[in-house]
Design an enzyme around this catalytic site. Structure first.
Site, PDB file in Angstrom:
ATOM      1  N   ASP A 190       0.918  -1.456   0.288  1.00  0.00           N
ATOM      2  CA  ASP A 190       0.048   0.177  -0.183  1.00  0.00           C
ATOM      3  C   ASP A 190       0.748   1.285  -0.070  1.00  0.00           C
ATOM      4  O   ASP A 190       0.453   2.074   0.714  1.00  0.00           O
ATOM      5  CB  ASP A 190      -0.836  -0.055   1.251  1.00  0.00           C
ATOM      6  CG  ASP A 190      -2.031   0.941   0.929  1.00  0.00           C
ATOM      7  OD1 ASP A 190      -2.428   1.236  -0.197  1.00  0.00           O
ATOM      8  OD2 ASP A 190      -2.666   1.542   2.126  1.00  0.00           O
ATOM      9  N   HIS A 386     -27.452 -19.425   5.805  1.00  0.00           N
ATOM     10  CA  HIS A 386     -26.575 -19.102   4.645  1.00  0.00           C
ATOM     11  C   HIS A 386     -27.488 -18.904   3.423  1.00  0.00           C
ATOM     12  O   HIS A 386     -28.493 -19.568   3.350  1.00  0.00           O
ATOM     13  CB  HIS A 386     -25.433 -20.335   4.222  1.00  0.00           C
ATOM     14  CG  HIS A 386     -24.487 -20.536   5.530  1.00  0.00           C
ATOM     15  ND1 HIS A 386     -24.692 -20.897   6.634  1.00  0.00           N
ATOM     16  CD2 HIS A 386     -23.208 -19.969   5.580  1.00  0.00           C
ATOM     17  CE1 HIS A 386     -23.467 -20.759   7.422  1.00  0.00           C
ATOM     18  NE2 HIS A 386     -22.652 -20.130   6.652  1.00  0.00           N
ATOM     19  N   MET A 422     -21.115 -19.684  -0.315  1.00  0.00           N
ATOM     20  CA  MET A 422     -22.464 -18.939   0.403  1.00  0.00           C
ATOM     21  C   MET A 422     -22.104 -17.850   1.080  1.00  0.00           C
ATOM     22  O   MET A 422     -21.204 -17.468   1.479  1.00  0.00           O
ATOM     23  CB  MET A 422     -23.057 -20.092   1.210  1.00  0.00           C
ATOM     24  CG  MET A 422     -23.346 -21.425   0.410  1.00  0.00           C
ATOM     25  SD  MET A 422     -24.201 -22.593   1.582  1.00  0.00           S
ATOM     26  CE  MET A 422     -22.889 -23.010   2.732  1.00  0.00           C
ATOM     27  N   ASP A 495     -22.746  30.212  -8.972  1.00  0.00           N
ATOM     28  CA  ASP A 495     -23.581  31.141  -8.445  1.00  0.00           C
ATOM     29  C   ASP A 495     -23.100  31.636  -7.048  1.00  0.00           C
ATOM     30  O   ASP A 495     -23.807  32.223  -5.865  1.00  0.00           O
ATOM     31  CB  ASP A 495     -25.058  30.736  -8.140  1.00  0.00           C
ATOM     32  CG  ASP A 495     -25.140  29.450  -7.146  1.00  0.00           C
ATOM     33  OD1 ASP A 495     -23.993  29.073  -6.756  1.00  0.00           O
ATOM     34  OD2 ASP A 495     -26.203  29.290  -6.997  1.00  0.00           O
ATOM     35  N   GLU A 502     -24.850  19.841  -6.239  1.00  0.00           N
ATOM     36  CA  GLU A 502     -23.403  20.023  -6.418  1.00  0.00           C
ATOM     37  C   GLU A 502     -22.605  19.359  -5.457  1.00  0.00           C
ATOM     38  O   GLU A 502     -21.495  18.793  -5.832  1.00  0.00           O
ATOM     39  CB  GLU A 502     -22.994  21.731  -6.406  1.00  0.00           C
ATOM     40  CG  GLU A 502     -23.690  22.265  -7.686  1.00  0.00           C
ATOM     41  CD  GLU A 502     -23.579  23.922  -7.428  1.00  0.00           C
ATOM     42  OE1 GLU A 502     -23.686  24.423  -8.552  1.00  0.00           O
ATOM     43  OE2 GLU A 502     -23.504  24.299  -6.319  1.00  0.00           O
TER      44      GLU A 502
END
EC number: 2.7.11.1
Length: 582
Positions: A190, A386, A422, A495, A502
């Site tokens: 990572d 299950h 399952m 605006d 948004e």
């Protein structure tokens, strides 16, 4: 699993994990949510944290040895505090991992392995020093060196100029960390910029790797098939589920690419788009500032991002490359303010989204969990605890969701964490919780209200500044202009204010906010991997853009993946994996 950060929220900005096929049969303590069948099944899901996370006896008296102070950072699983050793008054960082946050067996294993790996790694100037661990009935505590110099990207954008020489120095440090890991039998898995912090605020501070929550031990020639990591930094062989230590060189190459130009080499608005971009491997070396970058640097990046892991440079070969070996002689020409601007925007937007995720993360009430449990019970027709493929398929039909068999198969593969074919109630509920959390407008509404301080239905610039200043992103760091830039980007109709629509559009573009949940991203990326295998390895062999490695081709033949080109399920109002769209 978090870090010793002294900066805001840690975690994968993109990133940031699926079905596990184990390489060992070691017994593990289960930590998944358990349903108490002695109570009314529709009332609630009772989560039972594991009584013991760390395998060996660990002292539970952290508060007898340390004073825990202010919060330094917060991630999906834990909160990092400043802590002071009572006997010496020496300062450390203490990461407190709440057992209630460990919702699956995989999460518990990640914590165990992180502690084991940090104990195994040697003392090194570029790896955070681990001191000790504690555990009590509520949490695991990791005490380690404190790093107060901020994130790698923060340091870059705070400087007046940024050069190729600086990028070479950082890349050399990262590769030296990778070398130490590999020499001690560890794949990091990572590597990304936010997993590196500076030890302090001085110009000579050491850059340190601070998070080993997804790292794993390996033996020579051992291959892994578990999909982990953060999508933008993920090697193609991870997506193809057959990889080894070579993936760390790829991730380091992605970091180097960003350091040199300010944007990731593989970009898309969806997880699936990112995955396909990585596999295609088309890298842009034409846009600014690449014409200013030396031939040696570009050559190195290309060889680190070789899609074939067997011809990719090894970590030792990268360290011996002239551009790295002579990092102090790399060109000192300013790469331009554009690189710093791109990196800063990249950084702050991710933090904005992750702050929203923090607000969303704890807002799932028990009533909604109970609804998921009821849904499971309805589908479990033989009442054996299950769900088979047929029960899941037929259950979806009963609630009005006619889903193609291929998509049902994909869902099963994504959620079946123990690989038994399952779905247990635990698996069904755990995945549902995370997918719902990521896709539900109601939870985004709650987060929106946090920013909308005056309650007028809009987020205004001053409100955004105040909210982000809470995370040290505002005036204190001179980031007013960057916050204005974020505001301008999110304010689609210009605006001067951000509406909920948004705000929602911002949160549902890109991938970083969704990938911040480790359980979610494991399941999602696994499902995408299965889908890509089927697309790339059909009956007529691999497509032209596929990697034709013998091991990968053999692995592909073992997979029975769905033929459908999309997956979008909605189980009532509870389950909507919004990231799986074309």
């Amino acid at each position: 699993m978090g870090s010793c950060v002294s900066s805001p929220l840690k975690g994968s900005p993109f990133g940031k994990r699926p079905v596990r096929r184990r390489h060992s049969s070691n017994s593990r303590t289960s930590s998944v949510p358990r349903f108490d069948s002695s109570t009314n099944l529709s009332r609630r899901l009772i989560f039972q944290p594991p009584s013991r996370v760390l395998p060996e006896p660990i002292g539970d008296g952290i508060h007898l040895k340390y004073d825990l102070g202010k919060e330094l950072g917060r991630g999906e699983f834990g909160v990092t505090h400043e802590c002071i050793e009572i006997s010496t008054r020496e300062r450390f960082a203490c990461k407190r991992i709440s057992k209630e946050k460990l919702r699956t067996e995989i999460d518990v294993e990640d914590v165990r392995r992180e502690v084991e790996i940090m104990r195994c790694l040697p003392k090194h100037p570029n790896i955070v020093s681990f001191k000790e661990a504690f555990e009590d009935k509520d949490a695991v505590y990791l005490v380690m060196e404190i790093c107060e110099g901020g994130e790698l990207f923060d340091r870059i954008v705070s400087r007046g100029h940024y050069t190729e020489r600086a990028a070479a120095s950082v890349a050399k440090t990262i590769l030296e960390v990778v070398k130490v890991c590999h020499e001690h039998g560890v794949i990091h898995r990572d590597l990304k910029p936010e997993n590196f912090l500076f030890s302090n605020g001085t110009e000579t501070a050491q850059l340190k790797a601070i998070d080993f929550g997804l790292s794993i031990f390996f033996k020579p020639a051992q291959r892994f098939n578990e999909i982990v990591g953060s999508p933008y930094y993920m090697a193609p062989e991870v997506l193809r589920r057959n990889y080894g230590p070579e993936i760390d060189v790829w991730s380091a190459g992605v970091i180097l690419y960003i350091l040199l130009c300010g944007v990731p080499p593989f970009w898309a608005e969806t997880e699936e788009g990112i995955a396909h971009a990585i596999v295609r491997g088309n890298i842009d070396f034409e846009r600014d500032p690449w014409p200013k970058v030396s031939h040696e640097a570009k050559e190195l990046v290309k060889n680190m991002l070789d899609a074939n892991p067997y011809s990719r440079l090894t970590v030792q070969e990268v360290l011996e490359h002239p551009w790295i070996r002579n990092a102090e002689r790399a060109p000192n020409v300013n790469l331009g303010d554009n690189v710093r601007t791109k990196i800063q925007q990249f950084l702050l937007m991710n933090r904005f989204k992750k702050k929203v995720l923090r607000i969303v993360a704890d807002n799932l009430p028990n009533e909604e969990i109970a609804a998921i449990v009821q849904m499971f019970q309805t589908m479990d027709t033989d009442k054996n605890g299950h769900l088979t493929f047929e029960e899941l398929r037929d259950g979806l039909k009963k609630i009005g969701q006619v889903v193609p068999d291929g998509d049902v198969k994909m869902l099963m593969d994504a959620a079946d964490t123990d690989g038994n074919g399952m779905l247990s109630c635990d698996e069904f509920v755990t995945l549902s919780i995370h997918l719902k959390r990521m896709g539900c407008d109601e939870h985004l509404q709650e987060a929106f209200k946090y920013f909308d301080k005056n309650g007028n239905g809009f987020i205004e610039l001053d409100e955004l500044k105040v909210a982000l200043c809470d995370d040290k992103l505002g005036h204190a760091n001179g980031n007013d202009q960057w916050i204005k830039d974020i505001f301008f980007d999110v304010d689609l109709n210009k605006d001067g204010r951000i509406s909920f629509d948004e705000f929602k559009a911002m949160m549902k573009s890109g991938t970083d906010w969704k990938m911040a949940s480790r359980q979610y991203s494991r399941a999602l990326l696994n499902a995408l991997s299965i889908k890509m295998f089927k697309e790339d390895f059909g009956d007529n062999g691999p497509k032209s853009h596929s990697m034709e490695f013998p091991i990968a081709r053999k692995r592909a033949k073992l997979l029975d993946a769905p033929k459908n080109k999309s997956m979008e399920l909605q189980i009532s109002k509870t389950y909507k994996p919004s990231g799986l769209r074309n």
